[in-house]
Design a protein around this motif. Sequence first.
Motif, PDB file in Angstrom:
ATOM      1  N   GLU A 198       0.842  -1.143  -0.042  1.00 46.84           N
ATOM      2  CA  GLU A 198       0.049  -0.049  -0.137  1.00 46.84           C
ATOM      3  C   GLU A 198       0.783   1.267  -0.107  1.00 46.84           C
ATOM      4  O   GLU A 198       1.821   1.302   0.716  1.00 46.84           O
ATOM      5  N   ASP A 199       0.288   2.097  -0.881  1.00 46.51           N
ATOM      6  CA  ASP A 199       1.127   3.467  -1.061  1.00 46.51           C
ATOM      7  C   ASP A 199       2.657   3.319  -1.399  1.00 46.51           C
ATOM      8  O   ASP A 199       3.416   4.132  -1.642  1.00 46.51           O
ATOM      9  N   VAL A 200       2.860   2.197  -2.077  1.00 43.65           N
ATOM     10  CA  VAL A 200       4.314   2.067  -2.634  1.00 43.65           C
ATOM     11  C   VAL A 200       4.358   1.398  -4.027  1.00 43.65           C
ATOM     12  O   VAL A 200       4.618   1.920  -4.943  1.00 43.65           O
ATOM     13  N   SER A 201       3.510   0.162  -4.357  1.00 42.16           N
ATOM     14  CA  SER A 201       3.541  -0.527  -5.527  1.00 42.16           C
ATOM     15  C   SER A 201       2.477   0.141  -6.385  1.00 42.16           C
ATOM     16  O   SER A 201       1.502  -0.530  -6.751  1.00 42.16           O
ATOM     17  N   ASP A 202       2.579   1.439  -6.738  1.00 40.67           N
ATOM     18  CA  ASP A 202       1.776   1.832  -7.815  1.00 40.67           C
ATOM     19  C   ASP A 202       2.251   1.818  -9.093  1.00 40.67           C
ATOM     20  O   ASP A 202       3.446   1.388  -9.260  1.00 40.67           O
ATOM     21  N   PRO A 203       1.606   1.989 -10.035  1.00 43.22           N
ATOM     22  CA  PRO A 203       2.097   1.563 -11.567  1.00 43.22           C
ATOM     23  C   PRO A 203       3.460   2.275 -11.863  1.00 43.22           C
ATOM     24  O   PRO A 203       4.175   1.611 -12.472  1.00 43.22           O
ATOM     25  N   PRO A 204       3.863   3.436 -11.525  1.00 45.97           N
ATOM     26  CA  PRO A 204       5.172   3.941 -11.714  1.00 45.97           C
ATOM     27  C   PRO A 204       6.390   3.307 -10.946  1.00 45.97           C
ATOM     28  O   PRO A 204       7.417   3.001 -11.649  1.00 45.97           O
ATOM     29  N   PHE A 205       6.171   2.903  -9.886  1.00 46.54           N
ATOM     30  CA  PHE A 205       7.082   2.055  -9.033  1.00 46.54           C
ATOM     31  C   PHE A 205       7.113   0.589  -9.852  1.00 46.54           C
ATOM     32  O   PHE A 205       8.359   0.050  -9.722  1.00 46.54           O
ATOM     33  N   ARG A 206       5.786  -0.024 -10.033  1.00 47.52           N
ATOM     34  CA  ARG A 206       6.010  -1.198 -10.660  1.00 47.52           C
ATOM     35  C   ARG A 206       6.820  -1.222 -12.074  1.00 47.52           C
ATOM     36  O   ARG A 206       7.505  -2.480 -12.249  1.00 47.52           O
ATOM     37  N   VAL A 207       6.620  -0.234 -12.957  1.00 49.28           N
ATOM     38  CA  VAL A 207       7.347  -0.117 -14.002  1.00 49.28           C
ATOM     39  C   VAL A 207       8.881  -0.260 -13.897  1.00 49.28           C
ATOM     40  O   VAL A 207       9.691  -0.775 -14.623  1.00 49.28           O
ATOM     41  N   VAL A 208       9.139   0.589 -12.879  1.00 45.60           N
ATOM     42  CA  VAL A 208      10.714   0.680 -12.499  1.00 45.60           C
ATOM     43  C   VAL A 208      11.212  -0.744 -12.099  1.00 45.60           C
ATOM     44  O   VAL A 208      12.296  -1.244 -12.595  1.00 45.60           O
ATOM     45  N   LYS A 217      -6.353   2.454  -8.666  1.00 45.39           N
ATOM     46  CA  LYS A 217      -5.621   1.152  -8.311  1.00 45.39           C
ATOM     47  C   LYS A 217      -5.900   0.211  -9.165  1.00 45.39           C
ATOM     48  O   LYS A 217      -4.842  -0.767  -9.414  1.00 45.39           O
ATOM     49  N   LEU A 218      -6.632   0.349 -10.140  1.00 44.13           N
ATOM     50  CA  LEU A 218      -7.075  -0.598 -11.170  1.00 44.13           C
ATOM     51  C   LEU A 218      -6.209  -0.534 -12.545  1.00 44.13           C
ATOM     52  O   LEU A 218      -6.314  -1.319 -13.327  1.00 44.13           O
ATOM     53  N   GLU A 219      -5.502   0.506 -12.634  1.00 43.16           N
ATOM     54  CA  GLU A 219      -4.890   1.112 -13.785  1.00 43.16           C
ATOM     55  C   GLU A 219      -3.446   0.445 -13.673  1.00 43.16           C
ATOM     56  O   GLU A 219      -2.782   0.203 -12.939  1.00 43.16           O
ATOM     57  N   ILE A 220      -3.424  -0.156 -15.120  1.00 42.84           N
ATOM     58  CA  ILE A 220      -1.885  -0.859 -15.363  1.00 42.84           C
ATOM     59  C   ILE A 220      -1.571  -0.315 -16.799  1.00 42.84           C
ATOM     60  O   ILE A 220      -1.849   0.179 -17.676  1.00 42.84           O
TER      61      ILE A 220
END
Length: 345
Positions: free
Chosen positions: A20-30, A59-62
């Motif tokens: 939570e509050d960490v693994s958002d789409p920008p962080f996941r891409v990195v 949060k559903l956005e990918i």
Amino acid sequence: MVKIDHITLPDFPLLLAPMEDVSDPPFRVVCKHNGADLMFTEFISSEGLIRDAIKCRRKLEIFDEERPVGIQLFGGDEERLAMAAKIVDVTNPELLDINFGCPVKGIVAQGAGSGVLKDIDLMVRLTERCVRSTTLPVTVKTRLGWDDNTKNIEEVAERLQDAGIKALTIHGRTRCQMYKGEADWSLIAKVKNNPRIHIPIFGNGDIDSPQKALEYKDRYGVDGIMIGRAAIGYPWIFREIRHYLNTGEEMAPPTVAERVEVCKQHLCKSLQWKGDGAGVYAMRRHYLNYLKGLPNIKEFRTRLVTLNTVPEIEAVLDEVLRTYDGFEMERTPIQLVNYHENCLV
């Protein structure tokens, strides 16, 4: 290779944990660019999703470049979790994951997350409803049990497999442990070695180095590992583990140029996802981690977290690159943050 239903992953895949509050789409891409094989979203409330809460919907956005991705739901009501699963179904992730492991007091108080560990029959019913409500493969992330007296993960694994899940991730602690003490992987190994279990079993907890990843792979025989806290501020952990598994050699730590490049990539994706204002603001908490270890970096960090325009921020990052040109980074142990340190048990 490892298969989760129709999803094919590399041998011994490295998974990014939902945080939570960490693994958002920008962080996941990195993390994807640095070697993570399977992503999971931040956990999403089934109640909020049904109410059309904006935060839950976001949060559903990918991003396509981060796939394969699993969207993770939590909830303690069968009907509402099933309705939320139908909503997830149409957003077209690769899989749907159910969170039966989050130890946060507010989630547990709702009878969700690791709160479901108190009622294994309910856990099975929730899982069965999800499986019936979606065309996606359903997976589960959970813990060893509620406390030391209820470490029932072996029974849970069998019953969840019978309910139709396609993979199981086990965090090697009980809910009452939160993130204290050392994760116990011996019970994870018992689940993996159970002749009745035929789905992939992934281990989670305390992996903070390539050496430990290889040690746990060999000792416990899991199909792959999920990494959470060690990736916060250090997405390079995935490529370093993969390199060590393949060669037995330790990679050099990321150079200053690589650190600055990741800052720019993360900033670009943050702007793309949140827009200029919110995207710039969201990045401020990441600079400290990405530039950690550079001497006398405080002045640059201060400027990065106060500037409001992208050209100014990029100019400071370019200045960092020039200032530390030729500087050799030293490897330091990854510090696992107490992810829910303010949560009351």
